[in-house]
Scaffold this motif. Structure first.
Motif, PDB file in Angstrom:
ATOM      1  N   LYS A   4       0.860  -1.184   0.000  1.00  0.00           N
ATOM      2  CA  LYS A   4       0.000   0.000   0.000  1.00  0.00           C
ATOM      3  C   LYS A   4       0.902   1.241   0.000  1.00  0.00           C
ATOM      4  O   LYS A   4       2.080   1.166   0.331  1.00  0.00           O
ATOM      5  CB  LYS A   4      -0.904  -0.022   1.221  1.00  0.00           C
ATOM      6  CG  LYS A   4      -1.881  -1.194   1.197  1.00  0.00           C
ATOM      7  CD  LYS A   4      -2.937  -1.017   2.242  1.00  0.00           C
ATOM      8  CE  LYS A   4      -3.880  -2.192   2.255  1.00  0.00           C
ATOM      9  NZ  LYS A   4      -4.833  -2.205   1.178  1.00  0.00           N
ATOM     10  N   ALA A   5       0.329   2.371  -0.372  1.00  0.00           N
ATOM     11  CA  ALA A   5       1.112   3.607  -0.506  1.00  0.00           C
ATOM     12  C   ALA A   5       1.849   3.955   0.784  1.00  0.00           C
ATOM     13  O   ALA A   5       3.008   4.368   0.755  1.00  0.00           O
ATOM     14  CB  ALA A   5       0.214   4.752  -0.936  1.00  0.00           C
ATOM     15  N   GLY A   6       1.203   3.792   1.926  1.00  0.00           N
ATOM     16  CA  GLY A   6       1.855   4.094   3.200  1.00  0.00           C
ATOM     17  C   GLY A   6       3.052   3.195   3.470  1.00  0.00           C
ATOM     18  O   GLY A   6       4.048   3.629   4.055  1.00  0.00           O
ATOM     19  N   LEU A  37       0.228   7.603   8.178  1.00  0.00           N
ATOM     20  CA  LEU A  37       0.379   7.123   6.806  1.00  0.00           C
ATOM     21  C   LEU A  37       1.143   5.802   6.777  1.00  0.00           C
ATOM     22  O   LEU A  37       0.731   4.846   6.116  1.00  0.00           O
ATOM     23  CB  LEU A  37       1.104   8.159   5.948  1.00  0.00           C
ATOM     24  CG  LEU A  37       0.342   9.444   5.646  1.00  0.00           C
ATOM     25  CD1 LEU A  37       1.272  10.475   5.018  1.00  0.00           C
ATOM     26  CD2 LEU A  37      -0.847   9.164   4.753  1.00  0.00           C
ATOM     27  N   LEU A  40      -0.753   2.857   7.989  1.00  0.00           N
ATOM     28  CA  LEU A  40      -1.951   2.624   7.187  1.00  0.00           C
ATOM     29  C   LEU A  40      -3.236   3.041   7.885  1.00  0.00           C
ATOM     30  O   LEU A  40      -4.303   2.496   7.634  1.00  0.00           O
ATOM     31  CB  LEU A  40      -2.031   1.158   6.730  1.00  0.00           C
ATOM     32  CG  LEU A  40      -0.798   0.617   6.005  1.00  0.00           C
ATOM     33  CD1 LEU A  40      -0.987  -0.836   5.646  1.00  0.00           C
ATOM     34  CD2 LEU A  40      -0.471   1.454   4.786  1.00  0.00           C
ATOM     35  N   ARG A  43      -4.604   7.658   4.325  1.00  0.00           N
ATOM     36  CA  ARG A  43      -4.170   7.509   2.929  1.00  0.00           C
ATOM     37  C   ARG A  43      -3.340   8.718   2.510  1.00  0.00           C
ATOM     38  O   ARG A  43      -3.609   9.835   2.945  1.00  0.00           O
ATOM     39  CB  ARG A  43      -5.371   7.379   2.004  1.00  0.00           C
ATOM     40  CG  ARG A  43      -6.130   6.093   2.213  1.00  0.00           C
ATOM     41  CD  ARG A  43      -7.318   6.041   1.277  1.00  0.00           C
ATOM     42  NE  ARG A  43      -8.080   4.832   1.499  1.00  0.00           N
ATOM     43  CZ  ARG A  43      -8.209   3.861   0.610  1.00  0.00           C
ATOM     44  NH1 ARG A  43      -7.652   3.978  -0.576  1.00  0.00           N
ATOM     45  NH2 ARG A  43      -8.922   2.806   0.882  1.00  0.00           N
ATOM     46  N   TYR A  49       1.611  13.574  -2.276  1.00  0.00           N
ATOM     47  CA  TYR A  49       2.313  13.012  -3.440  1.00  0.00           C
ATOM     48  C   TYR A  49       3.066  14.107  -4.182  1.00  0.00           C
ATOM     49  O   TYR A  49       4.192  13.907  -4.631  1.00  0.00           O
ATOM     50  CB  TYR A  49       1.338  12.337  -4.409  1.00  0.00           C
ATOM     51  CG  TYR A  49       0.969  10.920  -4.047  1.00  0.00           C
ATOM     52  CD1 TYR A  49       1.942   9.915  -3.989  1.00  0.00           C
ATOM     53  CD2 TYR A  49      -0.345  10.574  -3.781  1.00  0.00           C
ATOM     54  CE1 TYR A  49       1.602   8.617  -3.669  1.00  0.00           C
ATOM     55  CE2 TYR A  49      -0.700   9.270  -3.462  1.00  0.00           C
ATOM     56  CZ  TYR A  49       0.288   8.296  -3.416  1.00  0.00           C
ATOM     57  OH  TYR A  49      -0.053   7.004  -3.106  1.00  0.00           O
TER      58      TYR A  49
END
Length: 106
Positions: A4-6, A37, A40, A43, A49
């Motif tokens: 996941k992004a985190g 973040l 998790l 987001r 970003y």
């Protein structure tokens, strides 16, 4: 996607060799927010970003969607943080669990 992004954000921080506090200072992402973040509990937002892309332009594709990382692009980058990442890759200082070895392209 495996991470996941985190989790990728945490991997980026660990690859760079920064503590959460140091990374928070560099990225201007509040420490509590960064912790959330990475754990998790939140987001990554579009503006975050954008901040990260400005600081780490040659690795944002991986951070955003697990795209490939060009070691050569990191090496020759005008961005000192990207060159730091290249040096850490080359020195074998790669944190485990983030699948870097599968996305690093020479």
């Amino acid at each position: 996607m495996r991470l996941k992004a985190g989790e990728r954000l945490k991997g980026l921080r660990e690859l760079a060799g920064f503590t959460r506090q140091e990374f928070s200072n560099i990225t201007n992402i509040e420490l509590t927010r960064l912790t959330n973040l990475e754990k998790l509990k939140a987001r990554v937002a579009e503006d975050e970003y954008e901040k990260l892309g400005l600081l780490f332009p040659d690795i944002i594709q991986w951070l955003a969607f697990e795209g490939d990382i060009s070691l050569e692009a990191l090496r020759v980058s005008e961005n000192k943080l990207c060159r730091l990442l290249a040096a850490r890759f080359e020195a074998g200082q790669i944190p485990e669990g983030y699948y870097f070895e599968e996305v690093i392209k020479q």
